[in-house]
Design an enzyme around this catalytic site. Sequence first.
Site, short mmCIF file in Angstrom:
data_model
loop_
_atom_site.label_atom_id
_atom_site.label_comp_id
_atom_site.label_asym_id
_atom_site.label_seq_id
_atom_site.Cartn_x
_atom_site.Cartn_y
_atom_site.Cartn_z
N GLU A 278 15.81 30.65 -27.71
CA GLU A 278 14.37 29.83 -27.80
C GLU A 278 14.78 28.65 -28.50
OE1 GLU A 278 11.88 30.96 -26.38
OE2 GLU A 278 12.62 32.79 -25.89
N ASP A 359 20.73 30.60 -22.92
CA ASP A 359 21.82 31.64 -23.14
C ASP A 359 22.97 30.87 -23.80
OD1 ASP A 359 20.18 33.38 -22.48
OD2 ASP A 359 21.00 34.11 -20.43
#
Length: 412
Positions: A278, A359
């Site tokens: 996040e 990611d």
Amino acid sequence: MDNILTLAFLAALLVMSALRLWLARRQISYVSAHREKVPPGFADRIALGAHQKAADYTVARTRFGRAGLVAEVAVLLALTLGGGLQALHDFWSTRLDGLVYGVAVIFSVIAISGLLDLPLALYRQFVIEEKFGFNRMTLGLFLVDLVKQLALGILIGTPVLLAVLWLMERMGSLWWLYVWVFWCAFNLLMLFVYPTWIAPLFNKFAPLDDAGLRERIEALLTRCGFASSGLFVMDGSKRSNHGNAYFTGFGKTKRIVFFDTLLCRLQAAEVEAVLAHELGHFSHRHVLKRIGMLFALSLAFLALLGQLIDAPWFYGGLGLDTGNTALGLVLFFLVGPVFAFLLTPLLSLLSRRDEFAADRYAAENASAEQLASALVKLYEDNAATLTPDPLHSLFYDSHPPAALRIARLQAA
Ligand SMILES: [Zn+2]
């Protein structure tokens, strides 16, 4: 010109429906065909039972989506070419005038669509989610939520609509530019208002009190140079067993929110990796870029509406024999998405690109291995399929398929 628009609308509706039905059929047959075997990379981590549950859940939701499509198209046709909007205009124009007439017409359309959507929402929550063990809601809570949403919608929606209709009528031919500025300002205001004032009406937010996890997360935040005004746990389990984590707010009001369902399932190192993902979205300014893109799109759409709103064929071609500001606005928002549907794969593509970038960020600042292991658990817990139809996924999915994400994480 009227007829050309009617034909273009019907053609766009047909293309959208056919495409959605075709993709749904592909998804159902692909997932069903892969139901009997856990895909190779996951065989040691996911049991066959969980894999089959995910397949059945995906199929059930896709079938339900097809029913929803039929209802959606029926309502749209009834309101436009079927004369529904014309009937609402006839009803309200003899009773009200000016801005109040406009608000009445628009709220009537919203109320009708909402009422027709209600049985579908009930079925989704209390039949499908219930059957797969995700529903934690009682009918009472569902109704309380509904009343709160309705009250908020009226409280916030009425002044906003009045302001928009007023600007449309008073600002001359460049009204769409004024509406756009107002709309952007309203949305930015809501970004601040939502986490502090609205979200707490629906959920409780408690400070994260797990000291070990706090310490870990604070170390991660320092490492990434990230300031937040607090770590919170939200009682997501009040409504559903699906887990999640997110950020709200901007600048100094930034909060990090974990669903309680996420925390009880993941290990501290996995939570850290999920949070790092996040943070990746934040560090790459994905949220700001997304907002910028939405603002640019709404400017384009409003400019288009600025061209259409005085054209008699716009109304005539969509089932009305008269036109005005409120009718133009509501017609545009009913019909626009049918034409804009073809933008879906582009928006999905951009979103998946951002997910890969987040990611990568998580792999650099926390642990790729822990993120992969968290993803597997989240896929299992949410009964998300590991074997989506590639085309269906390409078209709709905001997140890349699990196998692809995990393969890239392992390569990192
Ligand atoms: Zn993400």
